[in-house]
Design a protein around this motif. Structure first.
Motif, short mmCIF file in Angstrom:
data_model
loop_
_atom_site.label_atom_id
_atom_site.label_comp_id
_atom_site.label_asym_id
_atom_site.label_seq_id
_atom_site.Cartn_x
_atom_site.Cartn_y
_atom_site.Cartn_z
N LEU A 1 0.84 -1.26 0.20
CA LEU A 1 -0.03 0.14 0.12
C LEU A 1 0.85 1.36 0.17
CD1 LEU A 1 -2.59 -1.05 2.67
CD2 LEU A 1 -2.84 -1.12 0.27
N PRO A 2 0.56 2.34 -0.41
CA PRO A 2 -0.97 2.51 -1.34
C PRO A 2 -0.81 1.74 -2.56
CG PRO A 2 0.43 4.39 -1.63
CD PRO A 2 1.21 3.71 -0.41
N THR A 3 0.20 1.79 -3.34
CA THR A 3 0.37 0.86 -4.50
C THR A 3 1.63 0.00 -4.76
OG1 THR A 3 1.56 2.44 -5.81
CG2 THR A 3 -0.69 2.98 -5.72
N PRO A 4 1.17 -1.02 -5.26
CA PRO A 4 2.43 -2.07 -5.43
C PRO A 4 3.87 -1.22 -5.64
CG PRO A 4 0.60 -3.00 -6.01
CD PRO A 4 0.30 -1.82 -5.83
N LEU A 5 3.83 -0.31 -6.84
CA LEU A 5 4.79 0.21 -7.07
C LEU A 5 5.42 1.18 -6.27
CD1 LEU A 5 6.85 0.31 -9.39
CD2 LEU A 5 5.47 2.30 -10.51
N SER A 6 4.88 1.79 -5.45
CA SER A 6 5.14 2.90 -4.62
C SER A 6 5.66 2.11 -3.37
CB SER A 6 4.06 3.98 -4.31
OG SER A 6 3.27 3.32 -3.34
N ALA A 7 4.98 1.19 -2.97
CA ALA A 7 5.59 0.30 -1.87
C ALA A 7 6.78 -0.47 -2.28
CB ALA A 7 4.38 -0.65 -1.46
N PHE A 8 7.08 -0.55 -3.30
CA PHE A 8 8.41 -1.32 -3.82
C PHE A 8 9.18 -0.40 -3.88
CE2 PHE A 8 10.90 -3.03 -7.51
CZ PHE A 8 11.20 -4.35 -6.64
N GLU A 9 9.16 1.04 -4.16
CA GLU A 9 10.21 1.78 -4.26
C GLU A 9 10.71 2.15 -2.51
OE1 GLU A 9 9.08 5.37 -6.09
OE2 GLU A 9 9.08 4.28 -8.01
N ASN A 10 9.47 2.23 -1.73
CA ASN A 10 9.78 2.11 -0.24
C ASN A 10 10.63 1.01 0.13
OD1 ASN A 10 8.60 4.63 -0.15
ND2 ASN A 10 6.71 3.58 0.43
N LEU A 11 10.47 -0.22 -0.31
CA LEU A 11 11.06 -1.26 0.16
C LEU A 11 12.48 -1.33 -0.30
CD1 LEU A 11 11.08 -4.28 1.50
CD2 LEU A 11 10.38 -4.84 -0.89
N GLY A 12 12.81 -0.92 -1.51
CA GLY A 12 14.11 -0.59 -1.93
C GLY A 12 14.82 0.49 -1.19
#
Lengths: 222, 222
Positions: free
Chosen positions: B89-100
């Motif tokens: 959340l909120p979107t897979p892509l933004s969450a993925f950037e946070n993950l990195g």
DNA sequence: TGATTCATGTAAAGGGCTTTTACATCAAAG
DNA sequence: CTTTGATGTAAAAGCCCTTTACATGAATCA
């Protein structure tokens, strides 16, 4: 010139004859067996059949020996990458695949060298001087990135250094995650080569260098 | 309960009160300063203000202390990755950037932990037992890969484990190549975060998860 | 040939680190 | 108040790193 050739001392002789290389060889063997931590200069000397003080005729101290392991490792590494790239022949893509395989082959065949080169913080000499051979290694990746990116229209080319850094990142990541003990081994039924090649093919597709439906796509699913 | 809270000994008291944590903290500090090689149990004890034998009340031996550094490091690592991913959340892509970013932030903020976790060969305990927290860390990457791949038509999805391994590979590669001493720093005028994000965006484009001409393309050129 | 020189190896010793063992201290339980 | 168990200390054995003074021997030079 009665060198023993593989690092062993001539029996019945006061002088070793090839001690420096014998110590480097012993260091690599010990690091392979006991990890980078479990390396002792005394034990390397024992392996070479000399006293604990003998290494100091060839290396300033323990760290200097490890730095030399890294240095000579980078020499062979650069030569091997360069040979694999082979100036991008016969095609940039096939040469690039060879380059990736050569990278992983070195990491597997000389795990001790690779570890000391990248994981100990000792490689850049005792005082931050750069290693020319390390630069040459990176240059091969950079030339590969350049040749591959030349297939793109000029205004669509990303920075070469960035692309080569991505290459390095992936190769180094695969090499270390699959290295001894293999934290990644067992997580996926693939060889490091397959993981790296599939990752690079997807990346090249993302750059637009490979078509969306090439053999890359099939090798990814397989 | 008069613990000193940050690892320092209560003055004038025979017992330390918080020695175990103080030793872990000292170990991380020493490894940060002198590298994974330059860590000595005696010096850690000295930092904590106790005798060289005291650590043996809390750790079987030197390696056990380092293994605990790795273990507790993986705990925080997994928690941090999990929080950053935030269930996509909120979107897979933004969450993925946070993950990195969270991955690289941990490697930068706890370089000693990260080094011991991935580079010493000591993490999997004294005897190849797996670390649950290490598995949890990888699971976060895997859940992210799964969420992202769900955006593809089912017959075009690559193996999830392979994709998550590619993620791990890139993140680990960037983290280590840019880590202390920074063999990659100076080669490119970018932060690790920018290198990782641009690499991942290109990769996701290659997978077909991102459009060929998205904002990803612009952030690559910039 | 015979002495000298220089690179290379040894022995011994100091100091640090790891780990064990016997003993000391102290807080908590009985 | 005594006992007990956890936690820390002191001392010692053994290994390693490194230096210093000395030994060996191959090559050089008179």
């Amino acid at each position: 010139m009665n060198h023993s050739g593989r690092g062993w001392r001539r029996p019945g002789s006061y002088h070793h004859g090839n001690l420096k290389e014998a110590l480097l060889e012993a260091a690599r063997k010990l690091i392979e067996e006991h990890g980078a931590f479990g390396f002792s200069l005394t034990e390397a000397a024992r392996l070479a059949g000399v006293s604990p003080a003998a290494p100091y005729r060839h290396f300033k101290d323990r760290d200097a020996l490890l730095a030399e392991v890294a240095h000579s490792g980078f020499d062979r590494f650069a030569a091997r990458l360069d040979a694999a790239w082979n100036n991008g022949l016969p095609t940039p893509l096939s040469a690039f695949e060879n380059l990736g395989k050569a990278y992983l082959a070195f990491a597997r065949e000389e795990p001790a060298s690779y570890t000391v080169m990248f994981e100990t913080g000792l490689a850049p000499g005792t005082e931050g001087e750069r290693l020319p051979a390390a630069e040459r290694s990176f240059d091969v990746l950079q030339r590969a990135a350049e040749a591959l990116c030349r297939q793109l229209p000029e205004d669509a080319r990303p920075p070469i250094k960035l692309v080569s850094l991505h290459f390095w990142t992936m190769a180094h990541g695969v090499a270390t995650l699959f290295s001894q003990g293999g934290r990644a081994a067992g997580k996926v039924p693939m060889t490091p080569e397959e993981v790296l090649e599939s990752g690079l093919l997807i990346y090249l597709k993302g750059l637009g260098i490979l078509p969306d439906e090439g053999d890359g796509g099939e090798s990814v699913s397989g």
